[in-house]
Design an enzyme around this catalytic site. Structure first.
Site, short mmCIF file in Angstrom:
data_model
loop_
_atom_site.label_atom_id
_atom_site.label_comp_id
_atom_site.label_asym_id
_atom_site.label_seq_id
_atom_site.Cartn_x
_atom_site.Cartn_y
_atom_site.Cartn_z
N LEU A 30 0.84 -1.20 0.00
CA LEU A 30 0.00 0.00 0.00
C LEU A 30 0.87 1.25 0.00
O LEU A 30 0.57 2.23 -0.70
CB LEU A 30 -0.93 0.00 1.22
CG LEU A 30 -1.81 1.25 1.38
CD1 LEU A 30 -2.70 1.47 0.17
CD2 LEU A 30 -2.64 1.17 2.66
N ALA A 247 9.30 2.38 5.44
CA ALA A 247 8.82 2.60 4.06
C ALA A 247 9.87 3.20 3.14
O ALA A 247 9.54 3.66 2.05
CB ALA A 247 7.56 3.45 4.03
N GLY A 249 12.20 1.56 1.40
CA GLY A 249 12.18 0.75 0.18
C GLY A 249 10.87 0.85 -0.57
O GLY A 249 10.85 0.90 -1.81
N ASP A 250 9.76 0.91 0.17
CA ASP A 250 8.44 1.01 -0.47
C ASP A 250 8.32 2.31 -1.26
O ASP A 250 7.79 2.33 -2.37
CB ASP A 250 7.33 0.97 0.58
CG ASP A 250 7.42 -0.24 1.50
OD1 ASP A 250 7.95 -1.28 1.05
OD2 ASP A 250 6.96 -0.15 2.65
#
Length: 294
Positions: A30, A247, A249-250
């Protein structure tokens, strides 16, 4: 219009600061979907998951919609609820997690009365999956998904995002992850995850992905990414400060994919991903308020 499906588990997030907990919504795939959509508003992004019929599931779906992510593939299951996790952050910005997700509704994804149904993914140009998306699924579902992907032309972007506690054992994690790397059209591994999962040195991980030849980026934190599938020589500046690496890397994945799917070059996509991640780590929590990201 390009259509992207991000598949995974959206969870309630508790970000602990001293004795105060901030409540939010997050989940690795997400997070990537949100940063992708922010960077490329013209791309259609849907989130694929299962939620329960409780107020927290309502909160999650409302949050996803507020980020301009499509919720038509957020299916509800009676008497189920979403997972929850808490983040604690050390002084250097490194984080640790505590999870309550064993009965999460997302573990029921793709199940049907006839077995397993992945047909909803056929309408998308790109499907984004992570190792967490895959690890929470029962093993028969994972393998059925791999078999379905082998027979469909839909493009796949994958990030192994290895979390040992989600897997039955290391052997299964290696087997499934290697299979997804072979199928992926865009590889987005993190060097630390791959070193732990495959018990390899940084050099060995780099060589393995260079030999694979698939387009993508090998993420290395402050050192910047290594280009995969295309030789790119450039340097990357470290973030001005690091408050919370949640987050990182996200957000890189979101920035990179947004640029690539918008027709930008590999070099531009790498810079876009690194710039997005460098901004995100300067704030607490997985999802930085949009006005703070600029």
């Amino acid at each position: 219009m390009t259509k992207v499906a991000a598949v995974g588990e959206a969870m309630i997030e508790l970000s602990l600061q001293s004795e105060i907990a901030q409540v939010g919504v997050a989940g690795d795939s997400l997070n990537t979907a949100i940063y992708l959509k922010r960077a490329a508003p013209q791309i259609d992004v849907d989130y694929v998951t299962c939620l329960g019929d409780d107020p927290f599931s309502d909160q999650i779906e409302s949050f996803i919609a507020s980020q301009k992510i499509g919720t038509a593939q957020c299916h509800r299951i009676a008497d189920k609820s979403p997972g929850l996790y808490a983040i604690t952050t050390a002084d250097d910005g490194e984080r640790s997690f505590t999870y309550w997700r064993s009965a999460s509704a997302a573990r029921e994804m793709f199940k049907s009365d006839q077995g397993y149904d992945f047909s909803a993914l056929e309408q998308y140009d790109l499907v984004y999956l992570s190792g967490i998306s895959v690890a929470i699924l029962p093993d028969p579902v994972r393998r059925a998904l791999l078999a379905w992907l082998a027979d469909t032309p839909v493009k796949l972007a994958y990030d192994s995002n290895y979390r040992p506690r989600l897997w039955e054992n290391v052997a299964t994690a290696r087997d499934i992850t290697a299979a997804f790397w072979r199928r992926a059209d865009i590889c987005l591994p993190s060097i630390d995850d791959e070193m732990v999962l495959f018990d390899e040195t940084a050099a060995a991980v780099t060589t393995r992905f260079e030999k694979l030849g698939t387009k993508g980026a090998l993420k290395r934190g402050a050192a910047g990414p290594v280009s995969l599938g295309e030789r790119v020589s450039q340097t990357f500046d470290a973030a001005a400060k690091v408050v919370d690496t949640t987050a990182a890397g996200d957000s890189f994945n979101g920035g990179y994919l947004a640029a690539l799917l918008s027709g930008q070059s590999q070099a531009e996509a790498l810079c876009s991903g690194h710039a997005c991640a460098s901004r995100v780590v300067q704030f607490r929590g997985a999802i930085v308020p949009a006005e703070e990201q600029r």
